[in-house]
Design an enzyme around this catalytic site. Structure first.
Site, PDB file in Angstrom:
ATOM      1  N   ARG A  35       0.841  -1.192   0.000  1.00  0.00           N
ATOM      2  CA  ARG A  35       0.000   0.000   0.000  1.00  0.00           C
ATOM      3  C   ARG A  35       0.883   1.250   0.000  1.00  0.00           C
ATOM      4  NH1 ARG A  35      -4.338  -1.920   4.701  1.00  0.00           N
ATOM      5  NH2 ARG A  35      -5.085  -3.803   3.617  1.00  0.00           N
ATOM      6  N   LYS A  88     -16.024 -13.293   3.808  1.00  0.00           N
ATOM      7  CA  LYS A  88     -15.836 -12.018   3.111  1.00  0.00           C
ATOM      8  C   LYS A  88     -14.564 -12.068   2.260  1.00  0.00           C
ATOM      9  CE  LYS A  88     -15.586  -7.035   4.063  1.00  0.00           C
ATOM     10  NZ  LYS A  88     -14.198  -6.701   3.693  1.00  0.00           N
ATOM     11  N   HIS A 132     -12.077  -5.922  -0.739  1.00  0.00           N
ATOM     12  CA  HIS A 132     -11.548  -5.102   0.353  1.00  0.00           C
ATOM     13  C   HIS A 132     -11.405  -3.644  -0.083  1.00  0.00           C
ATOM     14  CE1 HIS A 132      -9.906  -6.243   4.405  1.00  0.00           C
ATOM     15  NE2 HIS A 132      -9.573  -4.966   4.391  1.00  0.00           N
ATOM     16  N   ARG A 156      -8.055  -2.634  -1.498  1.00  0.00           N
ATOM     17  CA  ARG A 156      -6.920  -2.444  -0.603  1.00  0.00           C
ATOM     18  C   ARG A 156      -5.966  -3.634  -0.553  1.00  0.00           C
ATOM     19  NH1 ARG A 156      -6.957   1.408   3.097  1.00  0.00           N
ATOM     20  NH2 ARG A 156      -6.234   0.120   4.831  1.00  0.00           N
ATOM     21  N   GLY A 166     -16.565  -0.170  -3.221  1.00  0.00           N
ATOM     22  CA  GLY A 166     -16.862   0.867  -4.199  1.00  0.00           C
ATOM     23  C   GLY A 166     -18.179   1.580  -4.012  1.00  0.00           C
ATOM     24  N   ARG A 226     -20.817   4.166  -2.957  1.00  0.00           N
ATOM     25  CA  ARG A 226     -20.766   5.558  -2.526  1.00  0.00           C
ATOM     26  C   ARG A 226     -22.146   6.201  -2.403  1.00  0.00           C
ATOM     27  NH1 ARG A 226     -16.655   3.764  -1.692  1.00  0.00           N
ATOM     28  NH2 ARG A 226     -14.538   4.454  -2.221  1.00  0.00           N
ATOM     29  N   ARG A 252     -16.150   3.330   3.224  1.00  0.00           N
ATOM     30  CA  ARG A 252     -15.490   4.631   3.303  1.00  0.00           C
ATOM     31  C   ARG A 252     -16.443   5.805   3.543  1.00  0.00           C
ATOM     32  NH1 ARG A 252     -12.035   1.985  -0.723  1.00  0.00           N
ATOM     33  NH2 ARG A 252      -9.831   2.056  -0.095  1.00  0.00           N
TER      34      ARG A 252
END
Length: 395
Positions: A186, A260, A284, A287, A317, A319, A339
């Protein structure tokens, strides 16, 4: 509880007194605001992804390829989003995804999220890598529905202890993340030389665990903190796990279990063969594996493979409320959102999380009704187009 879409009426009525929302209602704007508010390290941790971040971009691009085809004159005077997923009643098929180290975004971290979830009726999924111990989060969540996400450690006694504690603390379903037996490359974190766990953030469930404490010589304090962190490093993930190991979970957990990180239909079938109750189609949030298939692109194959044998959930993804509707139409039973609520947490604590949840549910309800449906049953692939629109004659 009233209709989620009433939230927009509430906003407009407050506007008569020149009161406007403190946070944007276009949730795609939250990331930019969070970048301004958070430290570079904290922002990089939540916004970043693996490698070139191609997988994270692919997740969003996949949503753009699916388009909703609305239908008219269908009697959508009332809309019911309520459902039941893995034994949990939900006001809408939306859960708060497991995200660790939330204290780097707001001091109250998972406690604020747990309170916001309880207040809105949504199910929160607590990460093993939480900033607060699962018992503290359960207390903050009160009577709210909650699931527990397990990062399966090498130490089987520790794994059994974590699972047992979750059961005792009222977590009703077990989510086992398969794609993070080691951390990915990352660059945003590497460029900052930042891993919050090594700073003692996100290890509360480990440090508070009796099996973990016994292994490091007692309760974790200044005298054994470094040894405890190294023990965490040595036990965080187990790359030797195979499908044969899933029996261990059933030995220690008698409730629903969802795996998951499933992307391939064959893996979904193996999950069913192993007696798992659900699978979560997820990469994920991009990530873990750079260059991987977008989660939404993987969803149809998994649904077609096991949709009538196991509960299929989705994340990565998401949103907007329209994103949620698309995933449900493809065949997901429920959607985990990640997020956006973390950006809400960073910007407004518990109130920020509530704002994000209310926006998502309002937009989801409006998307369903404006597409010509009065409930979740109408959300099928027939309402979507990915290129040429095929016109049918069915109602």
């Amino acid at each position: 509880m009233g209709s989620p879409a009433d939230f927009q009426n509430e906003i407009y009525l407050k506007g008569l007194g020149d009161v406007v929302p403190e946070l944007p209602t276009d949730l795609t704007r939250l990331e930019g605001l969070a970048e301004e508010r958070l430290s570079a390290k904290a922002y990089g941790y939540v916004a970043g992804a693996a490698g070139s971040e191609h997988t994270a971009r692919a997740n969003r691009e996949a949503f753009d390829r699916w388009r909703i085809v609305p239908r008219m004159l269908r009697d959508v005077g009332g809309c019911d989003l309520a459902t039941r997923v893995l034994g949990t009643d939900m006001p809408a098929p939306v859960l708060l995804a497991p995200i660790g180290v939330q204290a780097i975004f707001h001091p109250d971290g998972e406690l604020a999220v747990a309170r916001a979830a309880a207040g809105t009726g949504l199910t929160t999924v607590l990460s093993t890598a939480a900033s607060y111990a699962m018992e503290e989060v359960a207390a903050a969540n009160g009577d709210g529905p909650r699931w527990y996400q397990l990062y399966w450690p090498k130490d089987r006694e520790l794994a059994a202890s974590l699972i047992g504690r979750a059961k005792a603390a009222g977590y009703t379903a077990l989510v086992v993340t398969l794609d993070t037996f080691t951390l990915a490359w990352r660059p945003r974190d590497l460029d900052q030389a930042y891993l919050p766990f090594l700073r003692g953030i996100g290890v509360a469930n480990y440090f508070s665990d009796p099996v973990f404490q016994e292994a490091v010589g007692g309760p974790v304090d200044a005298s054994n903190r470094d040894a405890a962190l190294m023990h965490w490093v040595a036990n965080f993930g187990d790359p030797t796990l195979t499908w044969d190991d899933l029996g261990f979970l059933r030995e220690h957990w008698d409730g629903p279990i969802a795996l998951k990180g499933i992307q391939h239909p064959d893996d979904a079938r193996r999950a069913v063969d192993a007696g798992m109750d659900g699978v979560i189609v997820s990469n994920h949030g991009g990530r873990q594996l750079d260059g991987a298939i977008a989660s939404l692109d993987a969803l149809p194959g998994v649904v077609d493979a096991v949709g009538d044998q196991a509960t299929v959930l989705f994340d990565s993804g998401v949103r907007t409320g329209a994103d949620i509707a698309k995933a449900l139409a493809i065949g997901a039973k429920a959607v985990l959102v990640g997020r956006p609520y973390i950006y809400g947490l960073a910007l407004g604590g518990e109130a920020g999380v509530r704002h994000v949840v209310r926006c998502l549910l309002a937009e989801l309800e409006l998307t369903v009704t404006l597409s010509g449906h009065a409930g979740l049953d109408g959300l099928t692939r027939e309402i979507l187009a990915t290129g040429d629109i095929r016109h049918g004659s069915s109602g």
